[in-house]
Design a protein around this motif. Structure first.
Motif, PDB file in Angstrom:
ATOM      1  N   ILE A 267       0.682  -1.241  -0.089  1.00  0.00           N
ATOM      2  CA  ILE A 267       0.017  -0.048   0.041  1.00  0.00           C
ATOM      3  C   ILE A 267       0.940   1.366  -0.176  1.00  0.00           C
ATOM      4  CG2 ILE A 267      -1.839   1.243   1.187  1.00  0.00           C
ATOM      5  CD1 ILE A 267      -2.902  -1.479   2.313  1.00  0.00           C
ATOM      6  N   ALA A 268       1.917   1.115   0.849  1.00  0.00           N
ATOM      7  CA  ALA A 268       2.874   2.543   0.802  1.00  0.00           C
ATOM      8  C   ALA A 268       3.737   2.474  -0.493  1.00  0.00           C
ATOM      9  CB  ALA A 268       3.881   2.133   2.002  1.00  0.00           C
ATOM     10  N   PHE A 269       4.042   1.245  -1.154  1.00  0.00           N
ATOM     11  CA  PHE A 269       4.829   1.346  -2.124  1.00  0.00           C
ATOM     12  C   PHE A 269       3.950   1.661  -3.734  1.00  0.00           C
ATOM     13  CE2 PHE A 269       7.202  -2.769  -1.112  1.00  0.00           C
ATOM     14  CZ  PHE A 269       7.914  -2.285  -0.460  1.00  0.00           C
ATOM     15  N   HIS A 270       2.446   1.571  -3.235  1.00  0.00           N
ATOM     16  CA  HIS A 270       1.657   1.960  -4.405  1.00  0.00           C
ATOM     17  C   HIS A 270       1.662   3.480  -4.399  1.00  0.00           C
ATOM     18  CE1 HIS A 270      -2.303   3.064  -6.356  1.00  0.00           C
ATOM     19  NE2 HIS A 270      -2.217   1.968  -7.177  1.00  0.00           N
ATOM     20  N   GLU A 271       1.535   4.014  -3.015  1.00  0.00           N
ATOM     21  CA  GLU A 271       1.501   5.141  -2.906  1.00  0.00           C
ATOM     22  C   GLU A 271       2.704   6.144  -3.295  1.00  0.00           C
ATOM     23  OE1 GLU A 271      -0.454   9.071  -2.169  1.00  0.00           O
ATOM     24  OE2 GLU A 271      -1.305   6.988  -2.582  1.00  0.00           O
ATOM     25  N   ALA A 272       3.813   5.471  -3.223  1.00  0.00           N
ATOM     26  CA  ALA A 272       5.265   6.094  -3.611  1.00  0.00           C
ATOM     27  C   ALA A 272       5.133   6.185  -5.132  1.00  0.00           C
ATOM     28  CB  ALA A 272       6.127   5.010  -3.145  1.00  0.00           C
ATOM     29  N   ALA A 273       4.716   5.103  -5.744  1.00  0.00           N
ATOM     30  CA  ALA A 273       4.628   5.095  -7.106  1.00  0.00           C
ATOM     31  C   ALA A 273       3.865   6.183  -7.670  1.00  0.00           C
ATOM     32  CB  ALA A 273       4.129   3.499  -7.720  1.00  0.00           C
ATOM     33  N   ASN A 274       2.729   6.459  -6.990  1.00  0.00           N
ATOM     34  CA  ASN A 274       2.056   7.665  -7.364  1.00  0.00           C
ATOM     35  C   ASN A 274       2.795   8.805  -7.262  1.00  0.00           C
ATOM     36  OD1 ASN A 274      -0.243   6.108  -7.811  1.00  0.00           O
ATOM     37  ND2 ASN A 274      -1.494   6.464  -6.030  1.00  0.00           N
ATOM     38  N   ALA A 275       3.568   9.317  -6.169  1.00  0.00           N
ATOM     39  CA  ALA A 275       4.306  10.313  -6.054  1.00  0.00           C
ATOM     40  C   ALA A 275       5.356  10.466  -7.240  1.00  0.00           C
ATOM     41  CB  ALA A 275       5.068  10.211  -4.778  1.00  0.00           C
ATOM     42  N   LEU A 276       5.905   9.217  -8.005  1.00  0.00           N
ATOM     43  CA  LEU A 276       6.740   9.272  -8.785  1.00  0.00           C
ATOM     44  C   LEU A 276       6.424   9.682  -9.906  1.00  0.00           C
ATOM     45  CD1 LEU A 276       8.969   6.090  -7.778  1.00  0.00           C
ATOM     46  CD2 LEU A 276       9.542   8.703  -7.233  1.00  0.00           C
ATOM     47  N   ASP A 277       5.010   9.193 -10.347  1.00  0.00           N
ATOM     48  CA  ASP A 277       4.179   9.393 -11.662  1.00  0.00           C
ATOM     49  C   ASP A 277       2.703   9.826 -11.349  1.00  0.00           C
ATOM     50  OD1 ASP A 277       3.625   9.649 -14.207  1.00  0.00           O
ATOM     51  OD2 ASP A 277       3.826   7.309 -14.725  1.00  0.00           O
ATOM     52  N   PRO A 278       2.657  11.073 -11.029  1.00  0.00           N
ATOM     53  CA  PRO A 278       1.222  11.644 -10.530  1.00  0.00           C
ATOM     54  C   PRO A 278       0.388  11.748 -11.588  1.00  0.00           C
ATOM     55  CG  PRO A 278       2.951  13.344 -10.548  1.00  0.00           C
ATOM     56  CD  PRO A 278       3.846  12.280 -10.527  1.00  0.00           C
ATOM     57  N   ASP A 279       0.755  11.708 -12.869  1.00  0.00           N
ATOM     58  CA  ASP A 279       0.000  11.878 -13.844  1.00  0.00           C
ATOM     59  C   ASP A 279      -0.847  10.417 -14.485  1.00  0.00           C
ATOM     60  OD1 ASP A 279       0.573  14.408 -14.321  1.00  0.00           O
ATOM     61  OD2 ASP A 279       2.122  14.101 -15.886  1.00  0.00           O
ATOM     62  N   ARG A 280      -0.211   9.488 -13.928  1.00  0.00           N
ATOM     63  CA  ARG A 280      -0.962   8.183 -13.889  1.00  0.00           C
ATOM     64  C   ARG A 280      -1.128   7.695 -12.747  1.00  0.00           C
ATOM     65  NH1 ARG A 280       3.674   8.502 -17.552  1.00  0.00           N
ATOM     66  NH2 ARG A 280       3.225   8.155 -19.763  1.00  0.00           N
ATOM     67  N   ALA A 281      -1.404   8.335 -11.698  1.00  0.00           N
ATOM     68  CA  ALA A 281      -1.626   7.841 -10.359  1.00  0.00           C
ATOM     69  C   ALA A 281      -2.968   7.189 -10.370  1.00  0.00           C
ATOM     70  CB  ALA A 281      -1.614   9.005  -9.381  1.00  0.00           C
ATOM     71  N   THR A 282      -3.237   6.125  -9.605  1.00  0.00           N
ATOM     72  CA  THR A 282      -4.567   5.642  -9.427  1.00  0.00           C
ATOM     73  C   THR A 282      -4.813   5.646  -7.912  1.00  0.00           C
ATOM     74  OG1 THR A 282      -3.478   3.411  -9.208  1.00  0.00           O
ATOM     75  CG2 THR A 282      -4.422   4.073 -11.375  1.00  0.00           C
ATOM     76  N   PRO A 283      -5.959   5.751  -7.341  1.00  0.00           N
ATOM     77  CA  PRO A 283      -6.419   5.894  -5.918  1.00  0.00           C
ATOM     78  C   PRO A 283      -5.429   4.722  -5.202  1.00  0.00           C
ATOM     79  CG  PRO A 283      -8.139   6.289  -7.166  1.00  0.00           C
ATOM     80  CD  PRO A 283      -7.261   5.860  -7.900  1.00  0.00           C
ATOM     81  N   THR A 284      -5.024   5.019  -3.911  1.00  0.00           N
ATOM     82  CA  THR A 284      -4.348   4.117  -3.183  1.00  0.00           C
ATOM     83  C   THR A 284      -5.430   3.692  -2.204  1.00  0.00           C
ATOM     84  OG1 THR A 284      -2.092   4.899  -3.477  1.00  0.00           O
ATOM     85  CG2 THR A 284      -2.578   3.729  -1.451  1.00  0.00           C
ATOM     86  N   THR A 285      -5.613   2.285  -1.935  1.00  0.00           N
ATOM     87  CA  THR A 285      -6.718   1.992  -0.976  1.00  0.00           C
ATOM     88  C   THR A 285      -6.231   0.443  -0.544  1.00  0.00           C
ATOM     89  OG1 THR A 285      -7.869   0.447  -2.614  1.00  0.00           O
ATOM     90  CG2 THR A 285      -8.841   2.906  -2.367  1.00  0.00           C
ATOM     91  N   CYS A 286      -6.900  -0.338   0.493  1.00  0.00           N
ATOM     92  CA  CYS A 286      -6.361  -1.341   1.164  1.00  0.00           C
ATOM     93  C   CYS A 286      -6.302  -2.375  -0.310  1.00  0.00           C
ATOM     94  CB  CYS A 286      -7.613  -1.756   1.972  1.00  0.00           C
ATOM     95  SG  CYS A 286      -7.950  -0.892   3.443  1.00  0.00           S
ATOM     96  N   ALA A 287      -6.975  -2.256  -1.211  1.00  0.00           N
ATOM     97  CA  ALA A 287      -6.651  -3.020  -2.280  1.00  0.00           C
ATOM     98  C   ALA A 287      -5.397  -2.930  -3.037  1.00  0.00           C
ATOM     99  CB  ALA A 287      -8.168  -2.961  -3.558  1.00  0.00           C
ATOM    100  N   SER A 288      -4.915  -1.713  -2.770  1.00  0.00           N
ATOM    101  CA  SER A 288      -3.625  -1.929  -3.320  1.00  0.00           C
ATOM    102  C   SER A 288      -2.431  -2.878  -2.938  1.00  0.00           C
ATOM    103  CB  SER A 288      -3.042  -0.344  -3.268  1.00  0.00           C
ATOM    104  OG  SER A 288      -3.773   0.616  -3.488  1.00  0.00           O
ATOM    105  N   ALA A 289      -2.656  -3.381  -1.797  1.00  0.00           N
ATOM    106  CA  ALA A 289      -1.991  -4.471  -1.238  1.00  0.00           C
ATOM    107  C   ALA A 289      -1.735  -5.634  -2.054  1.00  0.00           C
ATOM    108  CB  ALA A 289      -2.417  -5.184   0.175  1.00  0.00           C
ATOM    109  N   LEU A 290      -2.666  -5.754  -3.042  1.00  0.00           N
ATOM    110  CA  LEU A 290      -2.755  -6.970  -4.064  1.00  0.00           C
ATOM    111  C   LEU A 290      -2.374  -6.278  -5.469  1.00  0.00           C
ATOM    112  CD1 LEU A 290      -6.291  -8.279  -2.907  1.00  0.00           C
ATOM    113  CD2 LEU A 290      -3.948  -9.261  -2.142  1.00  0.00           C
ATOM    114  N   SER A 291      -1.897  -5.111  -5.618  1.00  0.00           N
ATOM    115  CA  SER A 291      -1.667  -4.697  -6.832  1.00  0.00           C
ATOM    116  C   SER A 291      -0.167  -4.879  -7.517  1.00  0.00           C
ATOM    117  CB  SER A 291      -1.778  -3.125  -7.195  1.00  0.00           C
ATOM    118  OG  SER A 291      -0.987  -2.448  -6.199  1.00  0.00           O
TER     119      SER A 291
END
Length: 291
Positions: A267-291
């Motif tokens: 989940i933290a990794f997903h949000e970090a990836a969003n910060a690196l590429d905000p133009d392609r960001a997707t919402p970070t939720t509990c389900a991000s643990a499976l992404s």
């Protein structure tokens, strides 16, 4: 290294603090810092050329007692799989202390980061890099940005549980100061720890005049269950181009503490990836643990 009993007792609080500040996920085993193993996984591959989708290489900066491998066994492959050129360095080494780094003076560590970023930029041909750091590794790059020309070479800094304003370790740093000679022992033997204590001269200089420098985007990702960088709110930054994120606001069920947020929390990794590429960001939720 054997210490005389009197000296051991004198620095016992230091040892306890060091255990808490550790960021190595596998402290019981030697770091597998084999270059071939990392490049085979696409990590620390200096032949990697950034893509149009991800034009900036990512430099990962480990935490105290971490190293360039163990701290990133989770996040490095996560980013490589998403098309990034990913690199990590060892810094803050002390003589005679293998595997466990980030203990030297943070001023010196920032200069090591400066040299490493230049190496990455030269190899990749990129104009700028992004930095993701855990614990001390999320704070130390700010020294590089502010005092060593890093602002011209870094686009984004993402801190996972960074000790931007130091830590009280739940009051342990104040306890250390009550033991005659203990604070001096920290300064002498593990200056990287001393620099991270709330109220240190290093942090006063770092934060004087504001937390940020122009031209860099900052994201801080913290967890309310952090028992190392305390209070957890001390991690947050103030200033332009800053986004402070509390992990539990994204997923209330996430109970990651200081180590897990940097080592294994997708989940933290997903949000970090969003910060690196905000133009392609997707919402970070509990389900991000499976992404």
């Amino acid at each position: 290294m054997k210490l005389p009993w009197k000296r051991t007792l004198r620095i016992l609080p230091v040892i306890l603090m060091a255990v808490g500040l550790g960021a190595a996920p596998a402290a019981a085993r030697p770091a597998t810092s084999d270059h071939t193993a990392r490049t085979q996984a696409g990590w620390n591959d200096f032949s990697c050329k950034p893509s149009a989708a991800h034009p900036r290489p990512v430099v990962l900066v480990h935490g105290t007692f971490g190293n360039s491998v163990d701290n990133w066994l989770g996040l490095a492959p996560y980013l490589v799989q998403r098309g990034y050129c990913v690199y990590s360095l060892d810094y803050g080494q002390l003589p005679g202390v293998p595997f466990f780094h980030g203990l030297g003076p943070i001023e010196d560590s920032a200069r090591q980061l400066e040299v490493y970023v230049d190496r990455v930029l030269e190899a990749t041909g990129a104009a700028e890099t992004d930095i993701v750091g855990h614990s001390q590794g999320g704070m130390m790059p700010r020294q590089y940005l502010k005092f060593h020309g890093g602002a011209a070479k870094v686009h984004t800094l993402v801190g996972l549980a960074p000790d931007n304003h130091g830590t009280t370790m739940g009051g342990l740093t104040e306890l250390v100061r009550q033991f005659p000679g203990a604070e001096d022992a920290v300064d002498e033997h593990t200056p990287g720890l001393a620099d991270q204590m709330a109220g240190s001269d290093f942090l006063r200089r770092l934060n004087e005049g504001g937390d940020t420098v122009p031209g860099v985007r900052y994201t801080v990702i913290a967890t309310r269950y952090d028992q190392v960088v305390t209070p957890y709110t001390s991690q947050f930054l103030a200033g332009p181009d800053v986004r402070n994120v509390l992990l539990q606001d994204l997923c209330p069920a996430d109970v990651s503490e200081h180590l897990a947020i940097g080592l294994a929390d997708r989940i933290a990794f997903h949000e970090a990836a969003n910060a690196l590429d905000p133009d392609r960001a997707t919402p970070t939720t509990c389900a991000s643990a499976l992404s």
